[in-house]
Scaffold this motif. Sequence first.
Motif, PDB file in Angstrom:
ATOM      1  N   ILE A  64      10.162  -2.651   1.770  1.00  0.00           N
ATOM      2  CA  ILE A  64      10.538  -4.037   2.060  1.00  0.00           C
ATOM      3  C   ILE A  64      10.983  -4.107   3.515  1.00  0.00           C
ATOM      4  N   LEU A  65      10.299  -4.945   4.264  1.00  0.00           N
ATOM      5  CA  LEU A  65      10.660  -5.166   5.662  1.00  0.00           C
ATOM      6  C   LEU A  65      11.407  -6.485   5.747  1.00  0.00           C
ATOM      7  N   ARG A  66      12.502  -6.453   6.479  1.00  0.00           N
ATOM      8  CA  ARG A  66      13.389  -7.621   6.493  1.00  0.00           C
ATOM      9  C   ARG A  66      13.415  -8.321   7.851  1.00  0.00           C
ATOM     10  N   CYS A  67      13.617  -9.608   7.770  1.00  0.00           N
ATOM     11  CA  CYS A  67      13.615 -10.440   8.967  1.00  0.00           C
ATOM     12  C   CYS A  67      14.651 -11.535   8.785  1.00  0.00           C
ATOM     13  N   VAL A  68      15.395 -11.809   9.852  1.00  0.00           N
ATOM     14  CA  VAL A  68      16.261 -12.980   9.852  1.00  0.00           C
ATOM     15  C   VAL A  68      15.714 -13.918  10.923  1.00  0.00           C
ATOM     16  N   PRO A  69      15.072 -15.011  10.495  1.00  0.00           N
ATOM     17  CA  PRO A  69      14.481 -15.936  11.472  1.00  0.00           C
ATOM     18  C   PRO A  69      15.561 -16.731  12.202  1.00  0.00           C
ATOM     19  N   ILE A  70      15.127 -17.503  13.183  1.00  0.00           N
ATOM     20  CA  ILE A  70      16.040 -18.404  13.883  1.00  0.00           C
ATOM     21  C   ILE A  70      16.452 -19.515  12.917  1.00  0.00           C
ATOM     22  N   SER A  71      17.727 -19.860  12.936  1.00  0.00           N
ATOM     23  CA  SER A  71      18.316 -20.601  11.824  1.00  0.00           C
ATOM     24  C   SER A  71      17.711 -21.981  11.594  1.00  0.00           C
ATOM     25  N   ASN A  72      17.295 -22.690  12.603  1.00  0.00           N
ATOM     26  CA  ASN A  72      16.772 -24.039  12.357  1.00  0.00           C
ATOM     27  C   ASN A  72      15.242 -24.074  12.304  1.00  0.00           C
ATOM     28  N   SER A  85      18.080 -17.288   4.241  1.00  0.00           N
ATOM     29  CA  SER A  85      18.191 -16.792   5.608  1.00  0.00           C
ATOM     30  C   SER A  85      17.226 -15.637   5.859  1.00  0.00           C
ATOM     31  N   ASN A  86      17.138 -14.683   4.924  1.00  0.00           N
ATOM     32  CA  ASN A  86      16.218 -13.570   5.117  1.00  0.00           C
ATOM     33  C   ASN A  86      14.803 -13.961   4.740  1.00  0.00           C
ATOM     34  N   PHE A  87      13.854 -13.310   5.404  1.00  0.00           N
ATOM     35  CA  PHE A  87      12.435 -13.488   5.091  1.00  0.00           C
ATOM     36  C   PHE A  87      11.869 -12.081   4.993  1.00  0.00           C
ATOM     37  N   THR A  88      11.357 -11.714   3.823  1.00  0.00           N
ATOM     38  CA  THR A  88      10.967 -10.318   3.604  1.00  0.00           C
ATOM     39  C   THR A  88       9.470 -10.184   3.367  1.00  0.00           C
ATOM     40  N   LEU A  89       8.969  -9.040   3.773  1.00  0.00           N
ATOM     41  CA  LEU A  89       7.594  -8.642   3.483  1.00  0.00           C
ATOM     42  C   LEU A  89       7.667  -7.390   2.630  1.00  0.00           C
ATOM     43  N   LYS A  90       7.058  -7.436   1.453  1.00  0.00           N
ATOM     44  CA  LYS A  90       7.043  -6.285   0.567  1.00  0.00           C
ATOM     45  C   LYS A  90       5.632  -5.735   0.492  1.00  0.00           C
ATOM     46  N   ILE A  91       5.524  -4.429   0.595  1.00  0.00           N
ATOM     47  CA  ILE A  91       4.253  -3.757   0.340  1.00  0.00           C
ATOM     48  C   ILE A  91       4.487  -2.902  -0.890  1.00  0.00           C
ATOM     49  N   ARG A  92       3.740  -3.201  -1.938  1.00  0.00           N
ATOM     50  CA  ARG A  92       4.052  -2.621  -3.247  1.00  0.00           C
ATOM     51  C   ARG A  92       3.766  -1.126  -3.318  1.00  0.00           C
ATOM     52  N   SER A  93       2.624  -0.731  -2.889  1.00  0.00           N
ATOM     53  CA  SER A  93       2.217   0.676  -2.966  1.00  0.00           C
ATOM     54  C   SER A  93       1.544   1.016  -1.653  1.00  0.00           C
ATOM     55  N   THR A  94       2.307   1.607  -0.753  1.00  0.00           N
ATOM     56  CA  THR A  94       1.823   1.777   0.615  1.00  0.00           C
ATOM     57  C   THR A  94       0.675   2.763   0.703  1.00  0.00           C
ATOM     58  N   LYS A  95      -0.219   2.477   1.656  1.00  0.00           N
ATOM     59  CA  LYS A  95      -1.341   3.362   1.956  1.00  0.00           C
ATOM     60  C   LYS A  95      -1.180   3.854   3.395  1.00  0.00           C
ATOM     61  N   LEU A  96      -1.875   4.928   3.715  1.00  0.00           N
ATOM     62  CA  LEU A  96      -1.787   5.467   5.073  1.00  0.00           C
ATOM     63  C   LEU A  96      -2.152   4.414   6.116  1.00  0.00           C
ATOM     64  N   GLU A  97      -3.147   3.593   5.773  1.00  0.00           N
ATOM     65  CA  GLU A  97      -3.622   2.590   6.729  1.00  0.00           C
ATOM     66  C   GLU A  97      -2.675   1.405   6.908  1.00  0.00           C
ATOM     67  N   ASP A  98      -1.588   1.399   6.150  1.00  0.00           N
ATOM     68  CA  ASP A  98      -0.554   0.372   6.361  1.00  0.00           C
ATOM     69  C   ASP A  98       0.373   0.736   7.515  1.00  0.00           C
ATOM     70  N   SER A  99       0.241   1.937   8.042  1.00  0.00           N
ATOM     71  CA  SER A  99       1.060   2.339   9.190  1.00  0.00           C
ATOM     72  C   SER A  99       0.759   1.429  10.371  1.00  0.00           C
ATOM     73  N   ALA A 100       1.796   0.777  10.878  1.00  0.00           N
ATOM     74  CA  ALA A 100       1.614  -0.213  11.947  1.00  0.00           C
ATOM     75  C   ALA A 100       2.982  -0.723  12.378  1.00  0.00           C
ATOM     76  N   MET A 101       2.982  -1.503  13.447  1.00  0.00           N
ATOM     77  CA  MET A 101       4.160  -2.310  13.797  1.00  0.00           C
ATOM     78  C   MET A 101       4.021  -3.636  13.069  1.00  0.00           C
ATOM     79  N   TYR A 102       5.063  -4.052  12.408  1.00  0.00           N
ATOM     80  CA  TYR A 102       5.059  -5.328  11.699  1.00  0.00           C
ATOM     81  C   TYR A 102       6.018  -6.268  12.419  1.00  0.00           C
ATOM     82  N   PHE A 103       5.484  -7.419  12.833  1.00  0.00           N
ATOM     83  CA  PHE A 103       6.284  -8.402  13.559  1.00  0.00           C
ATOM     84  C   PHE A 103       6.496  -9.631  12.688  1.00  0.00           C
ATOM     85  N   CYS A 104       7.735 -10.028  12.616  1.00  0.00           N
ATOM     86  CA  CYS A 104       8.092 -11.297  12.006  1.00  0.00           C
ATOM     87  C   CYS A 104       8.183 -12.331  13.120  1.00  0.00           C
TER      88      CYS A 104
END
Lengths: 113, 115
Positions: B20-28, B73-92
């Motif tokens: 689970i990757l977590r992000c707190v966006p700008i409030s408004n 407030s939080n915005f999450t990205l979940k990857i259920r069963s990761t694969k090698l090819e999911d390796s990356a930088m993830y930007f919110c």
Amino acid sequence: DQQVKQNSPSLSVQEGRISILNCDYTNSMFDYFLWYKKYPAEGPTFLISISSIKDKNEDGRFTVFLNKSAKHLSLHIVPSQPGDSAVYFCAAVPNFGNEKLTFGTGTRLTIIP
Amino acid sequence: EPEVTQTPSHQVTQMGQEVILRCVPISNHLYFYWYRQILGQKVEFLVSFYNNEISEKSEIFDDQFSVERPDGSNFTLKIRSTKLEDSAMYFCASGARGSSNYGYTFGSGTRLTVV
């Protein structure tokens, strides 16, 4: 399917000179174009944008030119400064307000002091 | 200046594990996005989220991916069963429509390494 292409992976420019970064696109539905700058370990930062109804937009040292018939845009930075060293991405959307930015592969700009 | 905050900055996980990757966006801001960049490649759109639902997703965003805004407030990205090819930088990113730059503000990213 590379709809937005930046054919130069890297560019080196002397400090004080003009840096010109190029971008080509293939999707004629693109209507709005943006340039982002990215430092290592940071997210992309917006620089400047242009709508397809214009052919030039200027903001300080940064100017973006759009040639719609050639499906080509360029970013000019003048004068180039050492702090401009970064990776530059162009991005496009089909219309203003659309959700999805389509990015190019980026050009690493190095300013030589 | 308001920021989009992402945690963790680096996550190492074993193939097949959930992350689970977590992000707190700008409030408004009301529009939320995930993008990713595989090393040396372009930044790619994954998904956009507005009004508590997905508004658009790419072909990359398959059934292994999900997004949530669990507490306003939080915005999450979940990857259920990761694969090698999911390796990356993830930007919110979060956005407010109508501004000249799309109002997009990106976070600094989470580097996901799947081993």
